[in-house]
Scaffold this active site. Structure first.
Site, short mmCIF file in Angstrom:
data_model
loop_
_atom_site.label_atom_id
_atom_site.label_comp_id
_atom_site.label_asym_id
_atom_site.label_seq_id
_atom_site.Cartn_x
_atom_site.Cartn_y
_atom_site.Cartn_z
N LYS A 72 -31.22 -21.47 -7.82
CA LYS A 72 -30.68 -21.13 -9.14
C LYS A 72 -29.56 -20.10 -9.02
O LYS A 72 -28.51 -20.23 -9.64
CB LYS A 72 -31.80 -20.63 -10.06
CG LYS A 72 -32.76 -21.74 -10.45
CD LYS A 72 -33.95 -21.29 -11.26
CE LYS A 72 -34.87 -22.51 -11.46
NZ LYS A 72 -36.00 -22.27 -12.35
N GLN A 116 -39.51 -17.08 -13.45
CA GLN A 116 -39.99 -18.25 -12.71
C GLN A 116 -41.51 -18.36 -12.80
O GLN A 116 -42.23 -17.38 -12.60
CB GLN A 116 -39.53 -18.14 -11.23
CG GLN A 116 -39.78 -19.38 -10.41
CD GLN A 116 -38.89 -20.57 -10.78
OE1 GLN A 116 -37.85 -20.41 -11.40
NE2 GLN A 116 -39.31 -21.76 -10.40
N ASP A 139 -34.77 -21.28 -20.50
CA ASP A 139 -35.77 -22.30 -20.17
C ASP A 139 -36.13 -23.16 -21.38
O ASP A 139 -36.70 -24.24 -21.21
CB ASP A 139 -37.06 -21.62 -19.68
CG ASP A 139 -37.14 -21.50 -18.16
OD1 ASP A 139 -36.61 -22.40 -17.47
OD2 ASP A 139 -37.75 -20.53 -17.69
N1 L34 Z 1 -39.49 -20.60 -15.66
N2 L34 Z 1 -40.35 -21.91 -13.96
C1 L34 Z 1 -39.43 -21.71 -14.92
N3 L34 Z 1 -38.42 -22.59 -15.16
C2 L34 Z 1 -38.32 -23.73 -14.43
O1 L34 Z 1 -37.37 -24.62 -14.70
C3 L34 Z 1 -39.24 -23.96 -13.40
N4 L34 Z 1 -39.16 -25.04 -12.56
C4 L34 Z 1 -40.41 -25.67 -12.12
C5 L34 Z 1 -41.31 -24.57 -11.54
N5 L34 Z 1 -41.25 -23.32 -12.29
C6 L34 Z 1 -40.28 -23.04 -13.21
C7 L34 Z 1 -38.23 -25.20 -11.59
O2 L34 Z 1 -37.23 -24.51 -11.51
C8 L34 Z 1 -39.92 -26.64 -11.08
N6 L34 Z 1 -38.58 -26.19 -10.75
C9 L34 Z 1 -37.79 -26.71 -9.70
C10 L34 Z 1 -36.46 -26.36 -9.51
C11 L34 Z 1 -35.70 -26.86 -8.47
C12 L34 Z 1 -36.26 -27.73 -7.59
C13 L34 Z 1 -37.57 -28.11 -7.75
C14 L34 Z 1 -38.34 -27.60 -8.80
C15 L34 Z 1 -35.43 -28.24 -6.45
O3 L34 Z 1 -34.39 -27.71 -6.16
N7 L34 Z 1 -35.89 -29.27 -5.75
C16 L34 Z 1 -35.19 -29.86 -4.62
C17 L34 Z 1 -35.90 -29.59 -3.32
C18 L34 Z 1 -36.07 -28.15 -3.02
C19 L34 Z 1 -36.91 -27.91 -1.78
O4 L34 Z 1 -36.40 -28.16 -0.68
O5 L34 Z 1 -38.07 -27.51 -1.92
C20 L34 Z 1 -35.15 -31.37 -4.82
O6 L34 Z 1 -34.24 -32.01 -4.27
O7 L34 Z 1 -36.03 -31.90 -5.50
#
Ligand code: L34
Length: 300
Positions: A72, A116, A139
């Protein structure tokens, strides 16, 4: 053999009805969204105005949360926004966290505040969400933004559901009259995804852990969103041929590999469109956060 191109993948010789299954490339689409924001931030800067500023709070050392939060902050830097990362120890008291939020609410230099999730057990998540000023709630979790969404007001839409909609839009498929199933009923994904697709005139179904015969419910879906956090829950036999599948699940195998709620191998043989994990919804969540921050900045 799988041929990969920039935006889609063709499985040439699979003897199935769908020989043109396409992968929805969340990475590429999230990049396009971030570039839109970047251009807007550049224009703001060119006018000599103050740049938008996102403040992200992480409590404790959950490794997955650390990755997401880092992504982020990196995305904010890419778009040219200001950002602040506040790292608090897992032992921080609820009172201290609420105090920090109050401080940021009052700070005119801060446009967006994100705490988060999940938070340590001793902290009441609901209290924390309620404490964030609705105007800075990037959010879209605050009760007044949730109410706004359900009443059809113009308000901040939660990042992951907004990302899901953007991925659906990329297919060019009109949702009107289609059956849209979401598996999962969380406040963060299932419920808002259902409402956003209702707004597009889809016939919506929210399935969950108590749904009887989940397979036959899923087989009705022209658009299927999986958001439960159970690896491989959705298998090819549960998919209507040609359906659009959006996989919101982010699970880790014991070996530490990321996987979704959708069994990609079997589902991709039946679906018309499908998102991968990683590289699907995850990057979109982050890109839509940038959009929401800009929105909060502009509506000040
Ligand atoms: N307050 N908490 C708050 N806001 C959110 O919007 C979130 N979320 C969820 C968990 N807690 C939160 C996220 O940010 C899930 N989440 C989130 C954000 C980004 C990614 C996954 C979940 C992400 O970047 N995923 C990558 C892989 C990252 C890795 O290597 O682990 C992907 O390609 O899916």
């Amino acid at each position: 053999m799988i041929l990969r191109t920039a935006h889609w993948t063709v499985i040439p010789s699979v003897a199935k009805e769908s020989n043109s299954m396409r992968i929805i490339d969340g990475k590429a689409i999230s990049q396009a969204v971030k570039d839109e924001v970047r251009a807007e931030v550049a224009a703001i800067e060119a006018e000599g105005k103050r740049k938008p500023c996102l403040c992200v709070i992480i409590v404790g050392e959950n490794p997955a949360s650390q990755v997401y939060v880092r992504n982020k902050v990196k995305a904010a830097a890419y778009t040219g926004m200001e950002s602040m990362l506040i790292e608090l120890p897992a032992t921080v008291s609820e009172e201290e966290l609420l105090g920090k939020i109050a401080e940021l609410n009052a700070d005119p230099a801060v446009d967006g505040i994100l705490v988060q999730l999940p938070l340590p057990k001793h902290i009441d998540e609901e209290k924390v969400i309620d404490a964030i000023s609705a105007a800075k709630d990037v959010d879209g979790f605050h009760p007044s933004n949730v109410a706004g969404l359900w009443l059809g007001k113009d308000c901040v839409v939660p990042c992951t559901p907004a990302g899901v909609m953007r991925l659906l839009d990329s297919t060019g498929v009109d949702l009107s009259g289609k059956t849209a199933v979401v598996v999962g009923r969380s406040n963060i994904v299932g419920k808002p995804v259902a409402k956003l697709r209702l707004d597009r005139n889809a016939t919506v179904v929210i399935a969950h852990s108590r749904t009887a015969d989940l397979a036959s419910v899923c087989r009705q879906a022209d658009i299927l969103v999986a958001a439960v956090g159970r690896p491989g829950l959705i298998t090819g036999d549960m998919v209507k041929p040609g359906a659009i599948i959006i996989d919101v699940g982010i699970n880790r195998t014991p070996e530490g590999k990321l996987c979704g709620d959708v069994d990609f191998a079997s589902c991709s043989e039946v679906a018309g469109w499908i998102t991968p994990v990683p590289g699907g919804v995850g990057p979109m969540t982050i890109a839509m956060l940038m959009k929401n921050t800009l929105r909060c900045y502009r509506s000040k």
